[in-house]
Write a protein that holds these residues in place. Structure first.
Motif: not given
Length: 314
Positions: A78-82, A89-90, A137-143
């Motif tokens: 399962h994958i999500a994006y934070a 923007g969010i 951008l750098p600093g974003d995350q995938f879960d």
């Protein structure tokens, strides 16, 4: 009492009876009808590199069940994006099924149990979530969350774990969940060496008792942008990702592997992130939660405690 605490209390009863020569998973699986883990053997490549869409997350896992791999069916990813960079923007995206990895992709390893490498490319994650790659951008995350499915239909993931299963410090090493940071690689000598640290803010709850100030040595990790230092018992691991500092999830605060009901874990503050200048390592902040996701032991330790820690280079 919630499900996590029931599982944790059951595990501690079993684990206290184990000798140091016995594998804890064998004890659990012999005596508990339910039981299966994805043991983390090696975090080969934990992060994505910004603008390198062929960069990969890769981890080597060992599946363990009551039939020594005999009832292993598949692992569902399962994958999500934070979106952790609000300046553009969010655009966070909730969890989606990525794909299934069949047991046939695993081979019998040195412990006579199935071992395999699960790999996800940056581009695959982007495509699965229909993201605009220019907005990341750098600093974003995938879960990335893994769900182990057995041939009898039972499934195991983060909701089945206890504190001593989820942390890499203990034998089980089965977090099921991996946070993949988007990084811009930095020089290995940045954010290393001797640092003074000081807690500059914290919740009013004093129970965890981290020293208010001290001196630590920060060393480079095995993969780009990962750094290791002290403060918590296991040692605190964090990743410099753009201007964010992201602590690793499920690190052991008090090393109570054989007493899971009392085991305390640390992780990131999901709302606040320490800030850095990724070319100037003279000072930076780190936000840390002790009792992450409710893994704060029992009794008065249930409430997570948030700390903002400032590091200043000596």
């Amino acid at each position: 009492m919630n499900l996590k605490k029931i599982i944790a209390l059951f595990i501690v009863i079993l684990s206290l009876s184990c000798s140091d020569d016995e594998k804890a998973i064998d004890i659990v699986l012999e005596q508990v009808e339910r039981g299966a883990v994805l043991r983390n053997i090696d975090r080969i490549s934990p992060n994505f590199e910004h603008n390198n869409f062929q960069s990969v997350f890769a981890v080597e896992l060992e599946e363990q069940d009551i039939e020594e791999g005999g009832i292993f069916d598949f692992v569902r990813l399962h994958i999500a994006y934070a979106d952790r960079t609000p300046e553009n923007g969010i655009n966070s995206v909730s969890e989606q099924v990525l794909r299934d990895v069949p047991s046939t992709d695993f081979q019998i390893g040195p412990d006579a149990l199935p071992r395999g490498i699960i790999q996800v490319s940056y581009q695959e994650a982007i495509d699965a979530l229909n993201l605009n790659q220019n907005s990341i951008l750098p600093g974003d995350q995938f879960d990335l969350r893994m769900e182990l499915t057995l041939t009898d239909g039972r499934t195991f993931s983060t909701e089945n774990g206890s504190a001593s299963i989820l942390t890499d410090f203990c034998f089980f090493k089965s977090p099921y969940r991996y946070v993949v940071n988007v990084i811009e690689p930095i020089a290995d000598d940045l954010f290393t060496g001797s640092y003074n640290y000081e807690i500059i803010s914290s919740d009013s709850n004093p129970n965890f008792g981290i020293a208010e100030q001290g001196v630590v040595f920060i060393r480079v990790g095995n993969t780009p942008n990962v750094r290791l230092t002290g403060i918590v018992a296991e040692g605190l691991e964090f990743t410099v990702a753009g201007t964010n500092v992201h602590p690793k999830i499920y690190q052991s605060f008090n090393l109570f592997c054989r007493e899971s009901a009392l085991h305390i874990l640390t992780g990131p503050d999901e709302q606040n992130f320490g800030q850095v200048n990724d070319i100037d390592d003279t000072a930076f902040d780190l936000d840390l939660v002790v009792g992450y996701e409710g893994w704060g032991g029992t009794g008065d330790f249930d409430a997570p405690t948030r700390y903002k820690i400032r590091f200043s280079k000596q």
